[in-house]
Design an enzyme around this catalytic site. Structure first.
Site, short mmCIF file in Angstrom:
data_model
loop_
_atom_site.label_atom_id
_atom_site.label_comp_id
_atom_site.label_asym_id
_atom_site.label_seq_id
_atom_site.Cartn_x
_atom_site.Cartn_y
_atom_site.Cartn_z
N SER A 30 0.84 -1.11 -0.14
CA SER A 30 -0.12 -0.14 0.07
C SER A 30 0.57 1.36 -0.06
O SER A 30 1.69 1.51 1.01
CB SER A 30 -0.87 0.11 1.26
N HIS A 61 -3.68 -0.56 -4.54
CA HIS A 61 -2.80 -1.71 -4.78
C HIS A 61 -2.46 -1.49 -6.11
O HIS A 61 -3.49 -2.08 -7.07
CB HIS A 61 -3.12 -3.01 -4.29
N HIS A 83 -3.52 -10.29 -1.28
CA HIS A 83 -3.50 -10.59 0.09
C HIS A 83 -4.31 -11.96 0.27
O HIS A 83 -5.29 -12.19 -0.44
CB HIS A 83 -4.31 -9.48 0.93
N TYR A 85 -6.73 -12.19 2.63
CA TYR A 85 -8.05 -11.78 2.81
C TYR A 85 -8.85 -11.74 1.50
O TYR A 85 -9.94 -11.75 1.50
CB TYR A 85 -8.27 -10.59 3.79
N GLU A 86 -8.10 -11.48 0.41
CA GLU A 86 -9.05 -11.62 -0.83
C GLU A 86 -9.69 -12.77 -1.24
O GLU A 86 -10.45 -12.62 -2.11
CB GLU A 86 -7.93 -11.06 -2.07
N ALA A 113 2.24 -1.26 4.92
CA ALA A 113 1.68 -0.19 5.78
C ALA A 113 1.10 -0.99 7.06
O ALA A 113 0.62 -2.10 6.89
CB ALA A 113 0.48 0.40 5.10
N MET A 211 -1.89 -6.86 7.57
CA MET A 211 -2.24 -8.09 7.10
C MET A 211 -1.50 -8.47 5.81
O MET A 211 -2.04 -9.13 4.95
CB MET A 211 -3.63 -7.34 6.28
N SER A 212 0.08 -8.49 5.75
CA SER A 212 0.67 -8.85 4.65
C SER A 212 2.06 -9.29 5.18
O SER A 212 2.34 -9.45 6.25
CB SER A 212 0.74 -7.77 3.83
N ASN A 235 -1.11 4.48 11.07
CA ASN A 235 -2.29 4.88 11.88
C ASN A 235 -1.74 4.41 13.27
O ASN A 235 -0.99 3.38 13.14
CB ASN A 235 -3.52 4.34 11.54
N HIS A 247 -9.31 2.68 5.58
CA HIS A 247 -8.63 2.39 4.67
C HIS A 247 -7.79 3.71 4.11
O HIS A 247 -6.75 4.11 3.47
CB HIS A 247 -8.82 1.48 3.44
N1 HPA Z 1 -4.06 -3.03 11.29
C1 HPA Z 1 -4.11 -4.03 10.30
N2 HPA Z 1 -3.32 -3.49 9.02
C2 HPA Z 1 -2.99 -2.24 8.92
C3 HPA Z 1 -3.25 -1.19 9.83
C4 HPA Z 1 -3.95 -1.78 10.96
O1 HPA Z 1 -4.06 -1.01 12.14
N3 HPA Z 1 -2.91 -0.25 9.47
C5 HPA Z 1 -2.47 -0.36 8.06
N4 HPA Z 1 -2.55 -1.49 7.84
#
Ligand code: HPA
Length: 276
Positions: A30, A61, A83, A85-86, A113, A211-212, A235, A247
């Site tokens: 990302s 992406h 990913h 999750y896709e 990210a 998540m990656s 974040n 997102h």
């Molecule tokens: N959690 C999971 N995946 C993420 C986050 C998060 O806070 N920020 C960016 N990708």
């Protein structure tokens, strides 16, 4: 996912990909994909033209394989990742690693990210991944051993290469970019975590969550590639600050940090070039 799945994808790549082993492979997540677009790549191939990879279903992406020269070395960069999750299985997630292995790459840098858990991190920080926790409990090595992926029970004591981490630190020094290091917790997504989960992951020693990266790094380690991971903290994780996560916030922060990310990536490639 089996050897034939990878064979089909590799066969579709132009012979240019196998002409000279890239000194480094990149899998950029990302926001990172936009920071490294060379003016005159040797090759630009859409994921749609790589069987099994397919187009990412996630906004932000990109989906392109680039081959280019930088600082006198050849780089193969997968801009954008798939990913777990896709829901398309592990195949598209780890295909870039296997294609890089087949091209003869010895070094791999994976970026992502993530949400900050450690109080030492804040949005906009960059963190080199020292180690990880796979909270999902399953991984892409489950199933038949793929030829080239080493043994049944790979050692995972040092998934992230100290030599590449050292180059990243030197690159951070060169560019005056502050670089922290920490442990990355991998979750399946697609939902962000609950505050209770984040407290649990903090207790497990995680500094950031995302998540990656872990599936790719797990395969790369088994396959014997020197691997590094770099995370942009976009974040603070759930329950640490702010009532909501989105997102848009993740993409907005990576956009803001992009110039710093670009400088660090470029300095890393320069350092790698002189280290070879
Ligand atoms: N959690 C999971 N995946 C993420 C986050 C998060 O806070 N920020 C960016 N990708």
């Amino acid at each position: 996912m089996n050897a034939a799945f990878f064979e089909t994808a590799a066969t579709a790549l132009p012979s240019l990909c196998f002409e000279q082993p890239p000194a480094c492979g990149l899998i950029l997540g990302s926001g990172w994909s936009q920071v490294l677009i060379p003016d005159t790549p040797l090759l630009r191939l859409s994921y749609a033209d790589i069987p099994g990879l397919g187009a990412s279903t996630v906004v932000g992406h990109a989906g392109e394989l680039l081959l280019f020269e930088r600082h006198g070395i050849r780089i193969a960069a997968f801009l954008g990742r798939r990913h777990w999750y896709e829901g398309a299985g592990w195949g598209p997630v780890v295909l870039p690693v296997e294609l890089l292995r087949r091209m003869g790459t010895r070094n791999l840098l994976i970026t992502n990210a993530s949400g900050g858990i450690s109080p030492n991190l804040k949005p906009g920080d960059l963190m080199v991944i020292r180690d990880h926790v796979n909270t999902v409990g399953i991984n892409p090595l489950i199933g038949p051993v793929i030829p080239g992926w080493g043994e049944r029970f790979p050692d995972q004591s040092q998934i992230y290469s100290p030599a590449l981490i050292d180059l990243l630190r030197k690159a951070a020094y060169d560019t005056e970019v502050p670089l922290s290091d920490g442990v990355y917790a991998f979750t399946s997504g697609p939902g962000y975590e609950t505050p209770a989960e984040i407290r649990a992951y903090a207790g497990m020693g995680a500094d950031a969550v995302g998540m990656s990266t872990v599936p790719e790094a797990t395969v790369a380690n088994a396959a014997g590639l020197r691997t590094a991971g770099l995370s942009c903290i976009t974040n603070m994780a759930a329950g640490i600050s702010g009532p909501h996560l989105s997102h848009e916030e993740v993409l907005g922060q990576t956009r803001k940090t992009a110039p710093v990310m670009a400088a660090l990536l470029d300095a890393f490639l320069a350092r790698l070039a002189t280290s070879l």
